[in-house]
Design a protein around this motif. Structure first.
Motif, mmCIF file in Angstrom:
data_model
loop_
_atom_site.group_PDB
_atom_site.id
_atom_site.type_symbol
_atom_site.label_atom_id
_atom_site.label_comp_id
_atom_site.label_asym_id
_atom_site.label_seq_id
_atom_site.Cartn_x
_atom_site.Cartn_y
_atom_site.Cartn_z
ATOM 1 N N GLY A 46 47.403 150.542 121.845
ATOM 2 C CA GLY A 46 48.547 149.834 121.267
ATOM 3 C C GLY A 46 49.081 148.765 122.209
ATOM 4 O O GLY A 46 49.390 147.645 121.784
ATOM 5 N N ALA A 47 49.185 149.088 123.496
ATOM 6 C CA ALA A 47 49.661 148.098 124.470
ATOM 7 C C ALA A 47 48.675 146.947 124.583
ATOM 8 O O ALA A 47 49.081 145.779 124.679
ATOM 9 C CB ALA A 47 49.871 148.761 125.832
ATOM 10 N N GLY A 48 47.399 147.244 124.555
ATOM 11 C CA GLY A 48 46.401 146.175 124.610
ATOM 12 C C GLY A 48 46.482 145.257 123.410
ATOM 13 O O GLY A 48 46.359 144.038 123.535
ATOM 14 N N ARG A 49 46.707 145.848 122.246
ATOM 15 C CA ARG A 49 46.815 145.029 121.034
ATOM 16 C C ARG A 49 48.059 144.147 121.069
ATOM 17 O O ARG A 49 48.051 143.006 120.601
ATOM 18 C CB ARG A 49 46.829 145.938 119.819
ATOM 19 C CG ARG A 49 46.789 145.180 118.531
ATOM 20 C CD ARG A 49 46.699 146.113 117.341
ATOM 21 N NE ARG A 49 46.492 145.310 116.158
ATOM 22 C CZ ARG A 49 45.497 145.470 115.319
ATOM 23 N NH1 ARG A 49 44.631 146.416 115.525
ATOM 24 N NH2 ARG A 49 45.375 144.699 114.274
ATOM 25 N N LEU A 50 49.164 144.653 121.610
ATOM 26 C CA LEU A 50 50.401 143.876 121.660
ATOM 27 C C LEU A 50 50.372 142.802 122.743
ATOM 28 O O LEU A 50 50.970 141.731 122.580
ATOM 29 C CB LEU A 50 51.593 144.809 121.899
ATOM 30 C CG LEU A 50 51.954 145.742 120.750
ATOM 31 C CD1 LEU A 50 53.047 146.709 121.190
ATOM 32 C CD2 LEU A 50 52.397 144.941 119.536
ATOM 33 N N LEU A 51 49.701 143.054 123.847
ATOM 34 C CA LEU A 51 49.764 142.143 124.989
ATOM 35 C C LEU A 51 48.658 141.095 125.035
ATOM 36 O O LEU A 51 48.800 140.093 125.722
ATOM 37 C CB LEU A 51 49.734 142.960 126.288
ATOM 38 C CG LEU A 51 50.916 143.907 126.505
ATOM 39 C CD1 LEU A 51 50.708 144.730 127.753
ATOM 40 C CD2 LEU A 51 52.213 143.117 126.574
ATOM 41 N N ARG A 52 47.556 141.324 124.339
ATOM 42 C CA ARG A 52 46.441 140.376 124.455
ATOM 43 C C ARG A 52 46.688 139.131 123.610
ATOM 44 O O ARG A 52 47.296 139.200 122.546
ATOM 45 C CB ARG A 52 45.145 141.046 124.046
ATOM 46 C CG ARG A 52 45.044 141.292 122.573
ATOM 47 C CD ARG A 52 43.667 141.822 122.196
ATOM 48 N NE ARG A 52 43.645 142.095 120.775
ATOM 49 C CZ ARG A 52 43.351 143.259 120.255
ATOM 50 N NH1 ARG A 52 43.064 144.272 121.034
ATOM 51 N NH2 ARG A 52 43.342 143.414 118.952
ATOM 52 N N PRO A 53 46.191 138.005 124.080
ATOM 53 C CA PRO A 53 46.285 136.795 123.259
ATOM 54 C C PRO A 53 45.192 136.819 122.183
ATOM 55 O O PRO A 53 44.077 137.251 122.420
ATOM 56 C CB PRO A 53 46.043 135.655 124.259
ATOM 57 C CG PRO A 53 45.244 136.282 125.336
ATOM 58 C CD PRO A 53 45.665 137.714 125.404
ATOM 59 N N VAL A 54 45.558 136.354 120.988
ATOM 60 C CA VAL A 54 44.604 136.299 119.889
ATOM 61 C C VAL A 54 44.381 134.836 119.544
ATOM 62 O O VAL A 54 45.195 134.202 118.875
ATOM 63 C CB VAL A 54 45.137 137.072 118.658
ATOM 64 C CG1 VAL A 54 44.132 137.016 117.523
ATOM 65 C CG2 VAL A 54 45.450 138.499 119.035
ATOM 66 N N VAL A 55 43.284 134.279 120.056
ATOM 67 C CA VAL A 55 42.928 132.893 119.814
ATOM 68 C C VAL A 55 41.449 132.856 119.442
ATOM 69 O O VAL A 55 40.587 132.610 120.288
ATOM 70 C CB VAL A 55 43.190 132.019 121.065
ATOM 71 C CG1 VAL A 55 42.933 130.557 120.750
ATOM 72 C CG2 VAL A 55 44.599 132.212 121.580
ATOM 73 N N PRO A 56 41.119 133.116 118.185
ATOM 74 C CA PRO A 56 39.700 133.102 117.822
ATOM 75 C C PRO A 56 39.152 131.678 117.756
ATOM 76 O O PRO A 56 39.776 130.778 117.209
ATOM 77 C CB PRO A 56 39.683 133.763 116.444
ATOM 78 C CG PRO A 56 41.048 133.556 115.898
ATOM 79 C CD PRO A 56 41.969 133.487 117.083
ATOM 80 N N THR A 57 38.013 131.491 118.361
ATOM 81 C CA THR A 57 37.296 130.216 118.299
ATOM 82 C C THR A 57 35.878 130.504 117.834
ATOM 83 O O THR A 57 35.411 131.648 117.941
ATOM 84 C CB THR A 57 37.267 129.531 119.683
ATOM 85 O OG1 THR A 57 36.552 130.367 120.592
ATOM 86 C CG2 THR A 57 38.663 129.268 120.208
ATOM 87 N N PRO A 58 35.166 129.510 117.354
ATOM 88 C CA PRO A 58 33.791 129.765 116.915
ATOM 89 C C PRO A 58 32.892 130.302 118.041
ATOM 90 O O PRO A 58 32.017 131.120 117.804
ATOM 91 C CB PRO A 58 33.296 128.394 116.440
ATOM 92 C CG PRO A 58 34.530 127.653 116.077
ATOM 93 C CD PRO A 58 35.598 128.165 116.996
ATOM 94 N N GLU A 59 33.143 129.857 119.266
ATOM 95 C CA GLU A 59 32.339 130.353 120.385
ATOM 96 C C GLU A 59 32.604 131.833 120.657
ATOM 97 O O GLU A 59 31.711 132.579 121.026
ATOM 98 C CB GLU A 59 32.616 129.545 121.660
ATOM 99 C CG GLU A 59 32.061 128.138 121.644
ATOM 100 C CD GLU A 59 32.963 127.170 120.895
ATOM 101 O OE1 GLU A 59 34.154 127.510 120.661
ATOM 102 O OE2 GLU A 59 32.488 126.089 120.516
#
Length: 142
Positions: A46-59
């Motif tokens: 849960g902490a990992g899901r809340l703290l990580r940045p979510v920036v999907p790119t094609p790469e």
């Protein structure tokens, strides 16, 4: 004969209850440890899901394997014989584990001849299995 004297055949139920309480107390410690472990993993995810940045790119969404860009479709044909080799290895590795307890029993006094015969029977079964695999052509690397 129909009457028992008072207190003649009385057992104390507190001893049984105390043993049962100790028995279940040991399992409660294991259960508590399991709950703490599950909570620890849930909090970490849960902490990992809340703290990580979510920036999907094609790469980032591209399949990656050993630094080589994937070419073609994702399905690859795998030869079954590699699995057969792995399966044979696992069988003989697990069977070789049985040699260690045999060696300890063989060293005990009075068990030498019996355990020696049993081990030769065991190795005979392994040899028959290996001969069968050889006759079927499983061991031919082509």
């Amino acid at each position: 004969m129909g009457h028992l004297e008072r207190g003649a055949d009385v057992r104390e139920p507190t001893v049984v209850a105390a043993d049962a309480a100790d028995y279940f107390q040991t399992y409660s410690v294991v259960g508590l440890l399991a709950v703490v472990g599950v909570l620890f993993v849930a909090v970490a995810f849960g902490a990992g899901r809340l703290l990580r940045p979510v920036v999907p790119t094609p790469e980032k969404l591209l399949t990656y394997e050993c630094g080589v860009d994937p070419v073609g479709e994702g399905w690859a044909h795998t030869q079954v014989r590699y699995y057969v080799y792995a399966f044979l290895y696992v069988i003989f590795a697990v069977d070789s584990i049985f040699l260690f307890p045999w060696a300890t029993v063989f060293a005990a006094p009075g068990y030498g001849a019996t355990t020696l015969v049993e081990m030769f029977v065991f190795l005979g079964f392994l040899a028959v299995g290996l001969l069968y695999a050889y006759k079927k052509g499983v061991l031919a690397w082509t």
